[in-house]
Structures are given as structure tokens and as C-alpha cells.
Write a protein that holds these residues in place. Sequence first.
Motif, PDB file in Angstrom:
ATOM      1  N   TYR A  45       8.160   7.054   7.469  1.00  0.00           N
ATOM      2  CA  TYR A  45       7.027   6.852   6.559  1.00  0.00           C
ATOM      3  C   TYR A  45       6.195   8.117   6.303  1.00  0.00           C
ATOM      4  O   TYR A  45       5.879   8.452   5.162  1.00  0.00           O
ATOM      5  CB  TYR A  45       6.145   5.733   7.120  1.00  0.00           C
ATOM      6  N   ASN A 104       0.712   4.830  -3.811  1.00  0.00           N
ATOM      7  CA  ASN A 104      -0.657   5.240  -3.477  1.00  0.00           C
ATOM      8  C   ASN A 104      -1.054   6.582  -4.081  1.00  0.00           C
ATOM      9  O   ASN A 104      -2.123   6.721  -4.664  1.00  0.00           O
ATOM     10  CB  ASN A 104      -0.826   5.282  -1.956  1.00  0.00           C
ATOM     11  N   THR A 150       7.612   3.959   1.012  1.00  0.00           N
ATOM     12  CA  THR A 150       6.537   3.237   1.722  1.00  0.00           C
ATOM     13  C   THR A 150       7.000   1.799   1.937  1.00  0.00           C
ATOM     14  O   THR A 150       8.059   1.392   1.444  1.00  0.00           O
ATOM     15  CB  THR A 150       5.224   3.253   0.913  1.00  0.00           C
ATOM     16  N   THR A 151       6.193   1.016   2.616  1.00  0.00           N
ATOM     17  CA  THR A 151       6.663  -0.331   3.026  1.00  0.00           C
ATOM     18  C   THR A 151       6.739  -1.331   1.873  1.00  0.00           C
ATOM     19  O   THR A 151       7.478  -2.298   1.944  1.00  0.00           O
ATOM     20  CB  THR A 151       5.716  -0.934   4.072  1.00  0.00           C
ATOM     21  N   ARG A 152       5.903  -1.142   0.853  1.00  0.00           N
ATOM     22  CA  ARG A 152       5.777  -2.106  -0.261  1.00  0.00           C
ATOM     23  C   ARG A 152       5.417  -3.506   0.248  1.00  0.00           C
ATOM     24  O   ARG A 152       5.889  -4.515  -0.287  1.00  0.00           O
ATOM     25  CB  ARG A 152       7.061  -2.149  -1.090  1.00  0.00           C
ATOM     26  N   TYR A 204       2.895  -2.597  -9.946  1.00  0.00           N
ATOM     27  CA  TYR A 204       2.826  -1.819  -8.704  1.00  0.00           C
ATOM     28  C   TYR A 204       2.634  -0.349  -9.056  1.00  0.00           C
ATOM     29  O   TYR A 204       3.008   0.103 -10.144  1.00  0.00           O
ATOM     30  CB  TYR A 204       4.094  -1.995  -7.866  1.00  0.00           C
TER      31      TYR A 204
HETATM   32  C1  LIG Z   1      -7.506   3.672  -6.820  1.00  0.00           C
HETATM   33  C2  LIG Z   1      -6.758   2.886  -5.771  1.00  0.00           C
HETATM   34  C3  LIG Z   1      -6.729   1.498  -5.832  1.00  0.00           C
HETATM   35  C4  LIG Z   1      -6.064   0.751  -4.853  1.00  0.00           C
HETATM   36  N1  LIG Z   1      -6.046  -0.624  -4.958  1.00  0.00           N
HETATM   37  C5  LIG Z   1      -5.427  -1.357  -4.003  1.00  0.00           C
HETATM   38  C6  LIG Z   1      -5.376  -2.771  -4.101  1.00  0.00           C
HETATM   39  O1  LIG Z   1      -5.917  -3.389  -5.024  1.00  0.00           O
HETATM   40  N2  LIG Z   1      -4.706  -3.454  -3.135  1.00  0.00           N
HETATM   41  C7  LIG Z   1      -4.110  -2.812  -2.065  1.00  0.00           C
HETATM   42  O2  LIG Z   1      -3.514  -3.482  -1.209  1.00  0.00           O
HETATM   43  N3  LIG Z   1      -4.167  -1.471  -1.946  1.00  0.00           N
HETATM   44  C8  LIG Z   1      -4.789  -0.728  -2.875  1.00  0.00           C
HETATM   45  N4  LIG Z   1      -4.798   0.640  -2.763  1.00  0.00           N
HETATM   46  C9  LIG Z   1      -4.277   1.256  -1.531  1.00  0.00           C
HETATM   47  C10 LIG Z   1      -2.785   1.670  -1.570  1.00  0.00           C
HETATM   48  O3  LIG Z   1      -2.521   2.444  -2.703  1.00  0.00           O
HETATM   49  C11 LIG Z   1      -1.832   0.466  -1.529  1.00  0.00           C
HETATM   50  O4  LIG Z   1      -2.170  -0.387  -0.461  1.00  0.00           O
HETATM   51  C12 LIG Z   1      -0.381   0.917  -1.330  1.00  0.00           C
HETATM   52  O5  LIG Z   1      -0.018   1.823  -2.340  1.00  0.00           O
HETATM   53  C13 LIG Z   1       0.535  -0.299  -1.353  1.00  0.00           C
HETATM   54  O6  LIG Z   1       1.869   0.091  -1.199  1.00  0.00           O
HETATM   55  P1  LIG Z   1       2.621  -0.102   0.187  1.00  0.00           P
HETATM   56  O7  LIG Z   1       2.479  -1.515   0.653  1.00  0.00           O
HETATM   57  O8  LIG Z   1       3.999   0.449   0.041  1.00  0.00           O
HETATM   58  O9  LIG Z   1       1.749   0.818   1.148  1.00  0.00           O
HETATM   59  P2  LIG Z   1       2.079   1.560   2.508  1.00  0.00           P
HETATM   60  O10 LIG Z   1       1.825   2.990   2.287  1.00  0.00           O
HETATM   61  O11 LIG Z   1       3.410   1.164   3.019  1.00  0.00           O
HETATM   62  O12 LIG Z   1       0.957   1.020   3.496  1.00  0.00           O
HETATM   63  C14 LIG Z   1       1.098  -0.208   4.228  1.00  0.00           C
HETATM   64  C15 LIG Z   1      -0.131  -1.052   4.005  1.00  0.00           C
HETATM   65  O13 LIG Z   1      -1.309  -0.374   4.447  1.00  0.00           O
HETATM   66  C16 LIG Z   1      -2.408  -0.682   3.605  1.00  0.00           C
HETATM   67  N5  LIG Z   1      -2.874   0.565   2.936  1.00  0.00           N
HETATM   68  C17 LIG Z   1      -2.143   1.656   2.664  1.00  0.00           C
HETATM   69  N6  LIG Z   1      -2.918   2.602   2.058  1.00  0.00           N
HETATM   70  C18 LIG Z   1      -4.153   2.066   1.953  1.00  0.00           C
HETATM   71  C19 LIG Z   1      -5.392   2.524   1.440  1.00  0.00           C
HETATM   72  N7  LIG Z   1      -5.539   3.752   0.886  1.00  0.00           N
HETATM   73  N8  LIG Z   1      -6.455   1.688   1.471  1.00  0.00           N
HETATM   74  C20 LIG Z   1      -6.343   0.456   2.022  1.00  0.00           C
HETATM   75  N9  LIG Z   1      -5.206  -0.027   2.536  1.00  0.00           N
HETATM   76  C21 LIG Z   1      -4.131   0.758   2.506  1.00  0.00           C
HETATM   77  C22 LIG Z   1      -1.882  -1.653   2.558  1.00  0.00           C
HETATM   78  O14 LIG Z   1      -2.156  -2.952   3.002  1.00  0.00           O
HETATM   79  C23 LIG Z   1      -0.392  -1.362   2.544  1.00  0.00           C
HETATM   80  O15 LIG Z   1       0.398  -2.442   2.103  1.00  0.00           O
HETATM   81  C24 LIG Z   1      -5.440   1.415  -3.763  1.00  0.00           C
HETATM   82  C25 LIG Z   1      -5.459   2.813  -3.703  1.00  0.00           C
HETATM   83  C26 LIG Z   1      -6.110   3.542  -4.699  1.00  0.00           C
HETATM   84  C27 LIG Z   1      -6.121   5.044  -4.602  1.00  0.00           C
END
Ligand SMILES: Cc1cc2nc3c(=O)[nH]c(=O)nc-3n(C[C@H](O)[C@H](O)[C@H](O)COP(=O)(O)OP(=O)(O)OC[C@H]3O[C@@H](n4cnc5c(N)ncnc54)[C@H](O)[C@@H]3O)c2cc1C
Length: 441
Positions: free
Chosen positions: A219, A329, A232-234, A326
Motif C-alpha cells: 500500500y 485520494n 489502494t484498498t477501494r 470513485y
Molecule cells: C477532497 C476529498 C474528499 C474526500 N471525500 C471522501 C468521502 O466522501 N468519503 C471517503 O470515504 N473518503 C473521502 N476522502 C478520503 C479518501 O480520498 C478516500 O477515503 C479514499 O480515496 C478511498 O479509497 P480507498 O478505499 O481505496 O482508500 P485507501 O487508501 O485504501 O484507504 C483505506 C480507507 O481509509 C480511509 N481513508 C483513507 N484516506 C482517508 C482520508 N484522507 N480521510 C479519511 N479517511 C481516509 C477510508 O475509509 C478508506 O477506505 C476524500 C479525500 C479528499 C481529498
Amino acid sequence: MKICIFWHRRDLRIHDNAGLAAALASGLPVVPLFIYDKEILAHLPEKADARLTFIFDEVEQLAQETEAAGGTFLARYGQPLQVLEQLVKDFDVATVHTNEDYEPYATERDTAVAKMLQEHSVGFFLYKDQVVFAKDEILTKSGTVPKVFGAYHKAFIARLTDEMLLPYGSKGDFKKENLHHVSREQAGPRPTLQSMGFERKAQYYPPAKLPAERIVRGYHLTRNTPANEHGTTRESLNLRFGTLSARQVMQQAKALNPKLLAEIIWRDFFMMLLWHFPKTATESYDPKMRHVPYRNNEDEFRAWCEGRTGYPLVDAGMRELNATGYLPNRVRMTVAGFLVKHLFIDWRWGERYFADKLLDYEMANNVGNWQWMAGTGAISAPWFRVYSPESQLAQVDPELEYVKRWVPEVGTSKYPAPIVEHKFGRERAVEAIRAARIAAS
Ligand SMILES: Cc1cc2nc3c(=O)[nH]c(=O)nc-3n(C[C@H](O)[C@H](O)[C@H](O)COP(=O)(O)OP(=O)(O)OC[C@H]3O[C@@H](n4cnc5c(N)ncnc54)[C@H](O)[C@@H]3O)c2cc1C
């Protein structure tokens, strides 16, 4: 016969569900329930909504699992307070169990529900389920709300034990002896998408329901490569609707990858902040940032929404968001930074657009991250920091693999010139914010 209702909300699973486990252990036969909240659905932007389709499919799955175990699953469409009051009249309800929800609307709703149930002498029990530490469980040494992620993260890690991440209950508890069966007539029909006035939209990216170990291990190396769909995990969609327990993902991250664990801790952090400061859902936390004279140019906002800004990473991101619901980040950060600084448009416009489009829309994370990018939050990037979308592109997609997937015309005469020049946009925003801060102090 006295029964216990377990009210599913954002925890659409049977396994490792704190409130459901407590209900099943309460000694009363349990009837699981889901309410399609009329007020929330009224705000959905379109009739065909992928999030509602996802919820509907997961609720139907829960209903089938409940029936296979010998119980009855109730589903209703309406206003939660009224639905619950009616159920209390229709059944001999002794208790209602549910998991905590920290959003402003949810806390108000639960206060009203608690009052109504108390008037009917029905016990109402709430459990912590979607986070590991909630509300004011982690405070600074002086007892205030932590506003520095580093310190919060340190305290979180110091207190996090393996036992906290163990699953609640066991699959074997979800059995006929612990469930209540009611006749089809008494249960009533479950709403369909059509009966609620909606249509199917299966747009969501396939949920993994526990990330592959390979993704978790790598990761920290792959998280900032938007072209890599497995970088990332999605899991954000599953975490949003509780189709996967956050404890399970944390357990895996704790064992295998501290960087991933830290990212998931951001989620607890933002939920804690929103619970303490509910007004920040619609208002800048920093009072000095509440009167920033944003330009709010509607044509430019539309160009941003549609991915026509002339900045390839911004445009690719917005087109991916529009097509799939989707966005990785790093690209979320780039498009958000561009809107609030280069176009100098109010962060709330972007926050609302994301709320309409993101399948994983999570108020705490969305508001927290938007305020971070705008420099207006309880915790923020410095207000004068302006990321260049060109250098972001060079860092995360130097071969334009991601960009060309979404903006095939990039580099041709069909692609627009930049909507604003980077240096000009940066200085315009920084000077206007500086003046607004001086005026407000
Ligand atoms: C402007 C902006 C808006 C966003 N809006 C949302 C939203 O509405 N819902 C949302 O779940 N995330 C949001 N995020 C945070 C993050 O971008 C997403 O959680 C992430 O991209 C989801 O993909 P993933 O599950 O592969 O994340 P991974 O990178 O695999 O992370 C695992 C989990 O960690 C948490 N996480 C990761 N990064 C963040 C972060 N920066 N802030 C809070 N939690 C995080 C999420 O629950 C995510 O599923 C936002 C980020 C930005 C910059």
C-alpha cells in the motif's frame, strides 16, 4: 411475545456487528429492520442512484440471510420516527438496539427516537461500531479536542490493542433460537426501488470486502499511482455502508501496514471532529476563513465539474468521478485544491458536488478533507499552500497512463487551453485570503 428490534443503518452486515451481537445476546428474539429514510432519499440528485441500488441489494441480501436462519427481516420506507412508532404499536417491542452514527442529522434523529421510545417504555440501546475510538474517547492531555493528527494518531496507536479489533459475536449466534419469525402478512412487503420511485443503477466499482493481502502489504508504495486500480484498498464504499467491519480492515492493516492503518485512523479522526463540531458540515471551522471573497464563477465551476479546465490531471479526475463515482485520494486532493485555490470557488460547492457523485460519500471524510484543502478546517493544510496541478501530474502519472484513460484528446487541438494560469491563480487566491484574514482579525 416480547421482541427486540435490531435497526440496521450504516452497518449492513451480520458478521462482527457490535449492536446486532448485543441484540442477539439480549435473550429476546430479534427482528432485524432497515428503514429507507424518506428524507434522505428526497435529496438524491437522480432517480437512478448507484448508492441506493447498492444499499437495496445489500438489504435484500440481509433479508435472505435472516430468512435462511429462520427469522424475519423487516424493511420499511418512511420517516424513521414514524416507522418505529408504528412498529411499537404493531409488535410487542421491549427493546431497540442500533449502532451509533455521528453525523449531525443522525444524532438529532436518534435523540428524537430515544424520546419517543421512552414514552412507550421501550429500551433504546446504542453501540459503538463504525469506529474504534469515538466522540471524546481520545482527548489532549489538557482535555481538549485534538486538532493535530500526529498527536491523535500517537494516542490512538498507544491505546489500540488487538482485543479491541476482535469481532463481536459469532456467526453461530445468528440462528433460529435468537430470531423472531412473524407471518408474511404481519411483516408486510419490503419496499422495492420502483415502489420508492427509483430505478436501478449498478455503477459501483466491485467491492472487495476485505482487501487482498498483496494490496495491503504494498500500500505505501502504490497508494499514489492513480493509474493502478489495485494501488489502494477501494474499501471506502464498504466502510461507508458497513458491509465490511472497520475493525476487520484495521486488524489487517495493524498486522501488515502502518501507513494503511494511519489512513484508516484519519476516518475515526474526522468522525470525531464532526461529532464535536457539527456546524463544520456547512461552515468553515476557522472563523478567519468564514468571509473569504470566493469568486464562485458558475461557468468555471461547470468546466471543473465536466473536466474541461485544460489541466489534464484535474480533468481526468473529474471525468472518472462522473463516470464511476470513485476517485483516488491523490486526485481528489488535486481537483479539490484546484477548485478552491486556482478557480477560487467556495469549498462547499465542491463538497456538495462530491456528495452527489461519490459512491463512498461520507460526510465526515468529505467535509474534513475539503476543509483541509481549503485551509479552513479544524485541521488544515496552511491556507497559503497551493499545489500545482502540473507538478502533481508529474509526480503521480508521469507517463500519462491515467490521464489518457479519461482524457484521450489530451495533447491534441481538441483539448482546451488552461482555464487559468497557475501562478496567476495562486497569487489571486493567496492575496484575497490574506486580506480577508486581516479584516477578520
Ligand atoms: C477532497 C476529498 C474528499 C474526500 N471525500 C471522501 C468521502 O466522501 N468519503 C471517503 O470515504 N473518503 C473521502 N476522502 C478520503 C479518501 O480520498 C478516500 O477515503 C479514499 O480515496 C478511498 O479509497 P480507498 O478505499 O481505496 O482508500 P485507501 O487508501 O485504501 O484507504 C483505506 C480507507 O481509509 C480511509 N481513508 C483513507 N484516506 C482517508 C482520508 N484522507 N480521510 C479519511 N479517511 C481516509 C477510508 O475509509 C478508506 O477506505 C476524500 C479525500 C479528499 C481529498
